[in-house]
Design a protein around this motif. Sequence first.
Motif, PDB file in Angstrom:
ATOM      1  N   UNK A  43      14.421  31.472  26.287  1.00  0.00           N
ATOM      2  CA  UNK A  43      13.396  32.115  26.079  1.00  0.00           C
ATOM      3  C   UNK A  43      13.043  31.401  25.077  1.00  0.00           C
ATOM      4  N   UNK A  44      12.530  31.611  24.423  1.00  0.00           N
ATOM      5  CA  UNK A  44      11.726  30.762  22.713  1.00  0.00           C
ATOM      6  C   UNK A  44      11.798  31.642  21.569  1.00  0.00           C
ATOM      7  N   UNK A  45      12.261  31.267  20.666  1.00  0.00           N
ATOM      8  CA  UNK A  45      11.896  32.650  19.852  1.00  0.00           C
ATOM      9  C   UNK A  45      10.952  33.575  19.080  1.00  0.00           C
ATOM     10  N   UNK A  46      10.333  33.354  19.669  1.00  0.00           N
ATOM     11  CA  UNK A  46       8.971  34.456  20.064  1.00  0.00           C
ATOM     12  C   UNK A  46       9.201  35.203  20.511  1.00  0.00           C
ATOM     13  N   UNK A  47       9.925  34.860  22.090  1.00  0.00           N
ATOM     14  CA  UNK A  47      10.638  35.907  23.056  1.00  0.00           C
ATOM     15  C   UNK A  47       9.693  35.643  24.276  1.00  0.00           C
ATOM     16  N   UNK A  48       8.883  34.132  24.175  1.00  0.00           N
ATOM     17  CA  UNK A  48       8.514  34.219  25.524  1.00  0.00           C
ATOM     18  C   UNK A  48       8.910  33.129  26.528  1.00  0.00           C
ATOM     19  N   UNK A  49       9.365  33.743  27.331  1.00  0.00           N
ATOM     20  CA  UNK A  49       9.791  32.579  28.515  1.00  0.00           C
ATOM     21  C   UNK A  49       9.295  31.320  28.950  1.00  0.00           C
ATOM     22  N   UNK A  50       9.942  30.139  28.674  1.00  0.00           N
ATOM     23  CA  UNK A  50       9.409  29.154  28.909  1.00  0.00           C
ATOM     24  C   UNK A  50      10.603  28.120  29.824  1.00  0.00           C
ATOM     25  N   UNK A  51       9.328  28.124  31.088  1.00  0.00           N
ATOM     26  CA  UNK A  51      10.368  26.942  32.303  1.00  0.00           C
ATOM     27  C   UNK A  51       9.504  25.959  31.868  1.00  0.00           C
ATOM     28  N   UNK A  52      10.380  25.005  32.149  1.00  0.00           N
ATOM     29  CA  UNK A  52       9.552  23.123  31.815  1.00  0.00           C
ATOM     30  C   UNK A  52      10.410  22.727  33.732  1.00  0.00           C
ATOM     31  N   UNK A  53       9.635  21.404  33.934  1.00  0.00           N
ATOM     32  CA  UNK A  53       9.862  21.325  35.140  1.00  0.00           C
ATOM     33  C   UNK A  53       9.264  19.852  34.913  1.00  0.00           C
ATOM     34  N   UNK A  54       9.570  18.979  35.167  1.00  0.00           N
ATOM     35  CA  UNK A  54       9.210  17.645  35.650  1.00  0.00           C
ATOM     36  C   UNK A  54       8.315  17.120  36.133  1.00  0.00           C
ATOM     37  N   UNK A  55       6.999  16.256  35.712  1.00  0.00           N
ATOM     38  CA  UNK A  55       5.729  16.210  36.290  1.00  0.00           C
ATOM     39  C   UNK A  55       5.750  15.059  37.722  1.00  0.00           C
ATOM     40  N   UNK A  56       6.899  14.078  37.440  1.00  0.00           N
ATOM     41  CA  UNK A  56       7.061  13.648  38.887  1.00  0.00           C
ATOM     42  C   UNK A  56       8.095  13.960  40.461  1.00  0.00           C
ATOM     43  N   UNK A  57       8.025  15.066  40.089  1.00  0.00           N
ATOM     44  CA  UNK A  57       8.597  15.848  41.351  1.00  0.00           C
ATOM     45  C   UNK A  57       7.747  15.616  42.880  1.00  0.00           C
ATOM     46  N   UNK A  58       8.454  15.600  43.461  1.00  0.00           N
ATOM     47  CA  UNK A  58       7.179  16.061  44.969  1.00  0.00           C
ATOM     48  C   UNK A  58       7.474  17.498  44.644  1.00  0.00           C
ATOM     49  N   UNK A  59       6.351  17.280  45.727  1.00  0.00           N
ATOM     50  CA  UNK A  59       5.950  19.053  45.992  1.00  0.00           C
ATOM     51  C   UNK A  59       6.707  20.107  46.233  1.00  0.00           C
ATOM     52  N   UNK A  60       7.167  19.863  47.037  1.00  0.00           N
ATOM     53  CA  UNK A  60       8.895  21.094  47.618  1.00  0.00           C
ATOM     54  C   UNK A  60       9.924  20.409  46.664  1.00  0.00           C
ATOM     55  N   UNK A  61      10.344  19.714  46.230  1.00  0.00           N
ATOM     56  CA  UNK A  61      11.118  19.385  45.124  1.00  0.00           C
ATOM     57  C   UNK A  61      10.541  20.259  43.773  1.00  0.00           C
ATOM     58  N   UNK A  62       9.427  20.138  43.722  1.00  0.00           N
ATOM     59  CA  UNK A  62       8.883  20.806  42.099  1.00  0.00           C
ATOM     60  C   UNK A  62       8.870  22.487  42.594  1.00  0.00           C
ATOM     61  N   UNK A  63       8.803  22.877  44.009  1.00  0.00           N
ATOM     62  CA  UNK A  63       8.675  24.329  44.039  1.00  0.00           C
ATOM     63  C   UNK A  63      10.647  24.980  44.208  1.00  0.00           C
ATOM     64  N   UNK A  64      11.673  24.045  44.897  1.00  0.00           N
ATOM     65  CA  UNK A  64      12.451  24.773  44.764  1.00  0.00           C
ATOM     66  C   UNK A  64      13.027  24.770  43.174  1.00  0.00           C
TER      67      UNK A  64
END
Length: 200
Positions: A43-64
Motif C-alpha cells: 500500500x503506497x504512501x498515497x493509499x494506492x494499492x500497488x501490485x508489481x509482477x515480473x514481465x518475463x513470467x509465462x502467462x500461467x505463472x503471471x496469473x498465479x
Amino acid sequence: MSETLQKYLPEHAVNSVFELIVAHGVHLKIVNERVTRHGDYRKGVSGKHEVTVNANLNKYRFLITLIHEISHLVAFEKFGRYIKPHGEEWKYVFQRLMMPYIRPEIFPSSILPLVANHFKNPTASSDTDARLAFALKQFDERKADVHFMHEVPSGSFFRIKNGRVFQKKGLRVKRYECLEVKTGKLYLFNANAEVEIIPG
C-alpha cells in the motif's frame, strides 16, 4: 489495461482479472525481472494499492502471481493489517480468488491437476511446490544453454545467474548437494533450479 493484460494472461482469464483489478483499485505495474521474487504488493504512501509482477513470467505463472498479490490486498482489507502475510487468512482468500481460474480453458491439461492440488493448501511461493514449479517452467522461454539442476550430470560444474560456480555432488532427499568451487561450502539446490553447465 485489458489490452495490456491480453499479452500476459491466458485469454479466458483476461476479463475477470481486469474486473478484479478494477473492483479492488489495484495499481498494476509490470516490471523487469527480479531474481528474488515474481511479484509483490504494497500500500503506497498515497493509499494506492500497488501490485508489481515480473514481465518475463509465462502467462500461467503471471496469473498465479497476480492473484497471489491481489490476495494480500483483499486479506488485509478483510481481516486487518496485523495478519501474517502468508497466514491462514491469506491462504483462504488466495484459494477463493484462484478457484474460478482452475479450469481447462485457462490451464493446459499438463498443469491443471498440479494447480488444483497446490490450491488445496497454497504456499507462500509456488516455487516450493517442486512438481508445479517444474511443470510451469516448461512454458518459459528458455535459452539453449540453460538447464534444470536435475539435468546436470553428477560431478559436473555449473554456473548460476550471479556467476558463482559449483560442482554437483549427490542427492539429499529432494535437493542436490553442490560444492561452491571458490569457498568449498556445500549448498542445496532444488531439482528445477536453472543453471548453466560448464563444458568439461
